[in-house]
Scaffold this motif. Structure first.
Motif, PDB file in Angstrom:
ATOM      1  N   LEU A  23       2.981  -4.704  -4.523  1.00 31.52           N
ATOM      2  CA  LEU A  23       1.148  -3.343  -4.456  1.00 31.52           C
ATOM      3  C   LEU A  23       1.043  -2.778  -3.361  1.00 31.52           C
ATOM      4  O   LEU A  23       1.358  -1.537  -2.654  1.00 31.52           O
ATOM      5  CB  LEU A  23       0.264  -3.200  -5.342  1.00 31.52           C
ATOM      6  CG  LEU A  23       0.688  -3.404  -7.271  1.00 31.52           C
ATOM      7  CD1 LEU A  23      -0.239  -2.910  -8.078  1.00 31.52           C
ATOM      8  CD2 LEU A  23       1.332  -1.664  -7.645  1.00 31.52           C
ATOM      9  N   ARG A  24       0.396  -3.663  -2.454  1.00 31.46           N
ATOM     10  CA  ARG A  24      -0.317  -3.812  -0.874  1.00 31.46           C
ATOM     11  C   ARG A  24       1.108  -3.966  -0.325  1.00 31.46           C
ATOM     12  O   ARG A  24       1.408  -2.423   0.935  1.00 31.46           O
ATOM     13  CB  ARG A  24      -1.068  -5.264  -0.637  1.00 31.46           C
ATOM     14  CG  ARG A  24      -1.981  -5.668  -1.162  1.00 31.46           C
ATOM     15  CD  ARG A  24      -2.979  -5.758  -0.716  1.00 31.46           C
ATOM     16  NE  ARG A  24      -4.011  -6.861  -1.669  1.00 31.46           N
ATOM     17  CZ  ARG A  24      -3.793  -7.468  -2.895  1.00 31.46           C
ATOM     18  NH1 ARG A  24      -3.378  -8.209  -2.862  1.00 31.46           N
ATOM     19  NH2 ARG A  24      -5.246  -7.440  -2.728  1.00 31.46           N
ATOM     20  N   PHE A  25       2.194  -4.656  -0.538  1.00 28.54           N
ATOM     21  CA  PHE A  25       3.487  -4.530   0.387  1.00 28.54           C
ATOM     22  C   PHE A  25       3.790  -2.965   0.301  1.00 28.54           C
ATOM     23  O   PHE A  25       5.069  -2.164   1.562  1.00 28.54           O
ATOM     24  CB  PHE A  25       4.417  -5.288  -0.057  1.00 28.54           C
ATOM     25  CG  PHE A  25       5.735  -4.906   0.635  1.00 28.54           C
ATOM     26  CD1 PHE A  25       6.107  -5.277   2.201  1.00 28.54           C
ATOM     27  CD2 PHE A  25       6.471  -4.364   0.157  1.00 28.54           C
ATOM     28  CE1 PHE A  25       7.393  -4.811   2.394  1.00 28.54           C
ATOM     29  CE2 PHE A  25       8.319  -4.433   0.672  1.00 28.54           C
ATOM     30  CZ  PHE A  25       8.842  -4.349   1.615  1.00 28.54           C
ATOM     31  N   GLY A  30       4.701   2.776   1.973  1.00 29.60           N
ATOM     32  CA  GLY A  30       4.999   4.103   1.707  1.00 29.60           C
ATOM     33  C   GLY A  30       5.323   4.611   0.244  1.00 29.60           C
ATOM     34  O   GLY A  30       5.364   6.016   0.243  1.00 29.60           O
ATOM     35  N   LEU A  31       5.682   3.346  -0.567  1.00 27.20           N
ATOM     36  CA  LEU A  31       6.804   3.933  -1.792  1.00 27.20           C
ATOM     37  C   LEU A  31       5.832   4.177  -2.553  1.00 27.20           C
ATOM     38  O   LEU A  31       5.916   5.163  -3.902  1.00 27.20           O
ATOM     39  CB  LEU A  31       7.404   2.741  -1.858  1.00 27.20           C
ATOM     40  CG  LEU A  31       8.904   2.796  -1.109  1.00 27.20           C
ATOM     41  CD1 LEU A  31       9.727   1.435  -1.439  1.00 27.20           C
ATOM     42  CD2 LEU A  31       9.827   3.906  -1.698  1.00 27.20           C
ATOM     43  N   LEU A  32       4.410   3.677  -2.807  1.00 24.70           N
ATOM     44  CA  LEU A  32       3.456   3.725  -3.635  1.00 24.70           C
ATOM     45  C   LEU A  32       1.965   3.504  -3.306  1.00 24.70           C
ATOM     46  O   LEU A  32       1.825   2.542  -2.958  1.00 24.70           O
ATOM     47  CB  LEU A  32       3.504   2.763  -5.089  1.00 24.70           C
ATOM     48  CG  LEU A  32       3.354   3.161  -6.306  1.00 24.70           C
ATOM     49  CD1 LEU A  32       3.493   4.301  -6.575  1.00 24.70           C
ATOM     50  CD2 LEU A  32       3.242   1.401  -6.867  1.00 24.70           C
ATOM     51  N   ALA A  54       5.772   3.129 -10.853  1.00 24.89           N
ATOM     52  CA  ALA A  54       5.678   2.528  -9.813  1.00 24.89           C
ATOM     53  C   ALA A  54       6.196   0.766 -11.031  1.00 24.89           C
ATOM     54  O   ALA A  54       7.082   0.165 -10.877  1.00 24.89           O
ATOM     55  CB  ALA A  54       4.370   1.348 -11.013  1.00 24.89           C
ATOM     56  N   ILE A  55       6.647   1.289 -12.346  1.00 26.69           N
ATOM     57  CA  ILE A  55       6.963   0.653 -12.475  1.00 26.69           C
ATOM     58  C   ILE A  55       9.109   1.751 -12.672  1.00 26.69           C
ATOM     59  O   ILE A  55       9.809   0.219 -12.965  1.00 26.69           O
ATOM     60  CB  ILE A  55       6.990   0.597 -15.484  1.00 26.69           C
ATOM     61  CG1 ILE A  55       5.592   0.756 -15.553  1.00 26.69           C
ATOM     62  CG2 ILE A  55       8.159   0.833 -15.942  1.00 26.69           C
ATOM     63  CD1 ILE A  55       5.495   1.164 -17.015  1.00 26.69           C
ATOM     64  N   THR A  56       8.794   2.366 -13.163  1.00 23.35           N
ATOM     65  CA  THR A  56      10.348   2.545 -12.314  1.00 23.35           C
ATOM     66  C   THR A  56      10.799   2.349 -10.854  1.00 23.35           C
ATOM     67  O   THR A  56      11.964   1.655 -10.739  1.00 23.35           O
ATOM     68  CB  THR A  56      10.151   4.124 -12.398  1.00 23.35           C
ATOM     69  OG1 THR A  56      10.305   4.978 -13.361  1.00 23.35           O
ATOM     70  CG2 THR A  56      12.170   4.445 -11.860  1.00 23.35           C
ATOM     71  N   LEU A  57      10.143   1.862  -9.749  1.00 20.16           N
ATOM     72  CA  LEU A  57       9.946   1.243  -8.939  1.00 20.16           C
ATOM     73  C   LEU A  57      10.012   0.131  -9.105  1.00 20.16           C
ATOM     74  O   LEU A  57      11.357  -0.792  -8.591  1.00 20.16           O
ATOM     75  CB  LEU A  57       9.105   1.485  -7.746  1.00 20.16           C
ATOM     76  CG  LEU A  57       8.828   0.122  -6.153  1.00 20.16           C
ATOM     77  CD1 LEU A  57       7.291   1.704  -5.308  1.00 20.16           C
ATOM     78  CD2 LEU A  57       8.720  -0.495  -6.483  1.00 20.16           C
ATOM     79  N   ALA A  69      17.315   3.007  -1.019  1.00 19.84           N
ATOM     80  CA  ALA A  69      18.030   3.598  -1.440  1.00 19.84           C
ATOM     81  C   ALA A  69      17.069   4.058  -3.114  1.00 19.84           C
ATOM     82  O   ALA A  69      16.873   5.363  -3.677  1.00 19.84           O
ATOM     83  CB  ALA A  69      18.612   2.769  -2.303  1.00 19.84           C
ATOM     84  N   VAL A  70      15.809   2.784  -2.634  1.00 16.36           N
ATOM     85  CA  VAL A  70      14.690   3.152  -4.350  1.00 16.36           C
ATOM     86  C   VAL A  70      14.110   4.791  -3.541  1.00 16.36           C
ATOM     87  O   VAL A  70      13.998   5.679  -4.580  1.00 16.36           O
ATOM     88  CB  VAL A  70      14.284   2.100  -4.106  1.00 16.36           C
ATOM     89  CG1 VAL A  70      12.944   2.510  -4.787  1.00 16.36           C
ATOM     90  CG2 VAL A  70      14.766   0.922  -4.355  1.00 16.36           C
ATOM     91  N   GLU A  71      13.411   4.689  -2.543  1.00 18.24           N
ATOM     92  CA  GLU A  71      12.504   6.104  -1.979  1.00 18.24           C
ATOM     93  C   GLU A  71      14.122   7.392  -2.388  1.00 18.24           C
ATOM     94  O   GLU A  71      12.872   8.138  -2.604  1.00 18.24           O
ATOM     95  CB  GLU A  71      12.655   5.738  -0.961  1.00 18.24           C
ATOM     96  CG  GLU A  71      11.796   6.831   0.315  1.00 18.24           C
ATOM     97  CD  GLU A  71      11.328   6.832   1.552  1.00 18.24           C
ATOM     98  OE1 GLU A  71      10.530   7.474   2.243  1.00 18.24           O
ATOM     99  OE2 GLU A  71      12.530   5.832   2.100  1.00 18.24           O
ATOM    100  N   ALA A  72      15.148   7.228  -2.539  1.00 14.71           N
ATOM    101  CA  ALA A  72      15.827   8.284  -2.709  1.00 14.71           C
ATOM    102  C   ALA A  72      15.576   8.280  -4.358  1.00 14.71           C
ATOM    103  O   ALA A  72      15.489   9.345  -4.093  1.00 14.71           O
ATOM    104  CB  ALA A  72      17.306   8.061  -1.655  1.00 14.71           C
TER     105      ALA A  72
END
Length: 357
Positions: A23-25, A30-32, A54-57, A69-72
């Motif tokens: 979560l810190r990472f 900037g993802l979460l 968060a679960i989807t990530l 790609a996750v960010e997209a």
């Protein structure tokens, strides 16, 4: 002070399945980002509405999706996210296939680059057709990986390809241009040989060789293809074939007409009703008489029931305009083959006669 409805990072980690360090990472990348950070203690707090993201990530990272790609995916609509997911999975599958092929090449050369044992030399288009026809009887079943394989038996006279999903058994016998150097049998990984079919079809001649841990396909002016050998024992299909009784009913019917009747049948189960001069496809409960198809029939009248997923592939892969069905009663395997060419044969298992749709 944080809002009482916010969760500290430890609680949010439990809800989302992500570790606190992850979560810190993701906050730093900037993802979460946390909903709130205590300026005095530096503690991070998250909102309940962030759990789904968060679960989807986490799930996206579990399938090895890169951060960009996750960010997209997280920043776009459902349709585009689905496209990006499909694109990512296709790349993984392609990479895995390439890795399997390279591993097979490496394993085949571990004992030195010695010539392989000649299993058979065959015409490429003929072998490609046979592989595709027989592989329709494979199945991907956990715990029985061998059911996804293609069993090859070679002698000095012929090479037989066989596959089974326990409800169908398809076998095709080919006469090689050059026969085997000695008898040979093994079960080739179905996915490996399926991936090689396009190259096989475009080759005038294919030399099939046995090598350590696999089979090598040598084709003029093309790179060798390697297929792994499945370690599991293939079902004893020869015993089953030898135990088949004589047919008590034989029906020969136009393949296209029978396929059309099967395609138009609405249910998952069906009854073949065989009389003196016809074969008809009916619902299992008999509420509709079906459309009789003109047929040449010898032996006893018979009603026999099938799963559509068992019978249709067996009929569709038959060679030639007419298909022959040899039946031994309502509860015995049916032999399905071309009326004038017997080198492709399929056994199809019926279902219990008291099975209702």
């Amino acid at each position: 002070m944080p809002n009482s409805e916010l969760m500290p990072i430890g609680v949010f980690a439990q809800r989302s399945g992500l570790t606190s360090s992850a979560l810190r990472f993701y906050a730093d990348s900037g993802l979460l980002r946390p909903a709130e950070v205590d300026l005095v203690t530096g503690y991070r707090y998250y909102d309940v509405d962030q759990v789904a993201r968060a679960i989807t990530l986490r799930r996206l990272r579990e399938i090895a999706m890169p951060l960009a790609a996750v960010e997209a995916v997280l920043g776009t609509g459902a349709d585009e996210a689905v496209r990006l997911l499909d694109e990512h999975v296709a790349k993984i599958v392609g990479d895995a296939t390439a890795a399997r092929q390279k591993a097979a090449v490496i394993k085949s050369t571990l004992g030195g680059n010695m010539p392989g044992l000649l299993i058979a030399t065959l015409k490429g288009p003929v072998l490609a057709d046979a592989v595709e026809q027989v592989l329709t009887a494979t199945a991907h079943e956990p715990g029985m990986a061998v059911l996804a394989g293609l069993h090859i038996e070679a002698s000095d006279e012929a090479i037989a390809l066989t596959a089974t999903d326990r409800y169908r058994l398809s076998t095709r016998t080919l006469v090689p241009a050059r026969p085997a150097e000695q008898t040979w049998a093994g079960t080739v990984d179905g996915n490996d040989i399926r991936a090689a079919v396009a190259d096989i079809r475009r080759s005038a001649e294919v030399r099939v060789e046995g090598v350590p841990h696999g089979v090598r396909l040598r084709m003029p002016e093309r790179e060798d293809r390697h297929c792994r050998i499945r370690p599991e024992e293939f079902p004893d299909h020869q015993l089953m074939l030898a135990s088949l009784g004589e047919a008590t009913t034989r029906a020969t019917v136009a393949k296209d007409l029978l396929l059309r009747a099967l395609e138009e049948h609405p249910g998952e189960h069906l009854t073949l009703h065989i009389t003196d001069h016809s074969v008809s496809v009916r619902p299992p409960n008999g509420e509709h008489p079906g459309i009789p198809l003109s047929a040449t029939v010898t032996g006893e009248a018979l009603q026999i029931r099938f799963e559509m997923t068992t019978l249709y592939p067996a009929v569709s892969t038959a060679i030639g305009p007419d298909v022959m069905l040899d039946m031994r009663g309502h509860d015995q395997p049916v032999t399905i083959r071309s009326a004038d060419r017997g080198d492709l044969t399929t056994l199809a298992m019926p279902i219990k006669f008291d099975h209702s749709a």
